[in-house]
Write an enzyme that holds these catalytic residues in place. Sequence first.
Site, PDB file in Angstrom:
ATOM      1  N   GLY A 190      -2.036  -0.744   3.414  1.00 13.52           N
ATOM      2  CA  GLY A 190      -3.046  -1.806   3.516  1.00 13.52           C
ATOM      3  C   GLY A 190      -3.359  -2.088   4.963  1.00 13.52           C
ATOM      4  N   SER A 218       1.877   1.836   7.674  1.00 13.68           N
ATOM      5  CA  SER A 218       0.696   2.645   7.988  1.00 13.68           C
ATOM      6  C   SER A 218      -0.464   2.168   7.124  1.00 13.68           C
ATOM      7  CB  SER A 218       0.971   4.130   7.710  1.00 13.68           C
ATOM      8  OG  SER A 218       1.105   4.354   6.313  1.00 13.68           O
ATOM      9  N   LYS A 219      -1.625   2.766   7.320  1.00 15.80           N
ATOM     10  CA  LYS A 219      -2.830   2.339   6.606  1.00 15.80           C
ATOM     11  C   LYS A 219      -2.690   2.454   5.088  1.00 15.80           C
ATOM     12  CE  LYS A 219      -6.338   2.988  10.190  1.00 15.80           C
ATOM     13  NZ  LYS A 219      -6.780   1.592  10.227  1.00 15.80           N
ATOM     14  N   ARG A 220      -1.807   3.329   4.645  1.00 12.30           N
ATOM     15  CA  ARG A 220      -1.664   3.482   3.187  1.00 12.30           C
ATOM     16  C   ARG A 220      -1.070   2.215   2.553  1.00 12.30           C
ATOM     17  NH1 ARG A 220       2.734   6.258   5.109  1.00 12.30           N
ATOM     18  NH2 ARG A 220       4.755   5.684   4.231  1.00 12.30           N
TER      19      ARG A 220
END
Length: 470
Positions: free
Chosen positions: A249, A245-247
Amino acid sequence: MSSTPHAPVVTRFAPSPTGYLHIGGARTALFNWLYARGRGGKFLLRIEDTDRERSTPEATAAILRGLAWLGLDWDGEAVSQFAGRARHAEVARQMLASGTAYKCFATQDEIEAFRAAAREAGTSTLFQSPWRDADPASHPDAPYVIRLRAPREGATVIEDAVQGTVTFRNDQLDDMVCLRSDATPTYMLAVVVDDHDMGVTHIIRGDDHLTNAARQVQVYQAMGWPVPVFAHIPLIHGPDGKKLSKRHGAVGLEEYQAMGFCAAGMRNYLTRLGWSHGDDELFDDVQAREWFDLSGIGRAPARLDFKKLENVSGYHIAKAADAELLPEIEAYLEAAGRPALREAQREGLMRALTCTKERAKTFPELLDKAHFVLAERPLVPDQKAAAGLDLVSRGILAELTPQLQNASWVRDELEAIVAAVAEAHGLGLGKIAGPLRAALAGRTVTPSVFDMMLVLGREETLARLGDQAA
């Protein structure tokens, strides 16, 4: 039932244009491309744009851009799933006529009431339509959906090329809707019709679609169509083992281009992510196409490793031909929103690639190493470089300049002249290299001073030394 072993291989990538191209989707596309290209087959592209509310032309454009950057070419034109809705509806009606599907007049309220009652009774909430075996004479003049008449007994078995034998109990699968009451097809039907009509022999996709495969196989069977080979690949996880996920990167493929990874490195890294060929880590496209096989795909989720990606990218940057590297660097600058190269910078960078690409893992690193040829006179040394340009150092540069004016501009002679000046002052070569770096690049960390001299040429080298000399 499966496709004949001698049929030409046809694979497809079928993204939904509702956002950016996810790195997991890019790997799926790559696996399909490698499998088809390695067997002289076809790789097709289908845009699954049936969700009209969420599908956007911008997302489609982003998908096409991402595939083009990754270097994946497809055969023929990209197909729009939405454009085939009349054909999808036709197949639903064929099933209706053959008895493998039926009209269901149940309303949403009735379906919800059934499920509420089932929850209260502690029984299965899988909707069983009262219209499945109803006499057509009892059909009301009312809107209806067309449902698949799925088998109720036994099991639907998927012989998956990655997951092995996967069995679904038929009493756990409902009679899925194929055609809605407004005559629009459902995604589950459209996928099967499109794959059959496009001649797809191998469906290679994420294992989040594995449960869909059971229902889709039932549609193939209802139509008497050959069932393709299924290969459901595990998803990509972050370094912590959790779903990417975006967490973690970057998750969109275009973000990786904007970060400066080279396309060949990205292909190599993504191919190796969840697939293996012995212990081989670094390989080119020819080897990847030759080696890639479904049997090499693991069943466990792969973990994204940015350090490894950097190393793979660096390997491919170092071995790339300079003429191929320059256009990709320029595409990176555009993707990253950085200024384009001026013509003089392009020419300088082409000369500098031989001494800058060897240890650069990404294009930002490469451009940083090439700063000396991209910067314009007069250079303003940074604080650390300026500190090394004291009066003594400037005096040495002033002494060196006339000796270089008539030198043959070859490495051996340049090294000999600089070494002689250093020795005359009782200095090692390293002591004079610092002021030279400061004068030629304005920095303390640079390629070899002799590489820089050769790249810059006589005139520019002497001009830069003159700028800093006492």
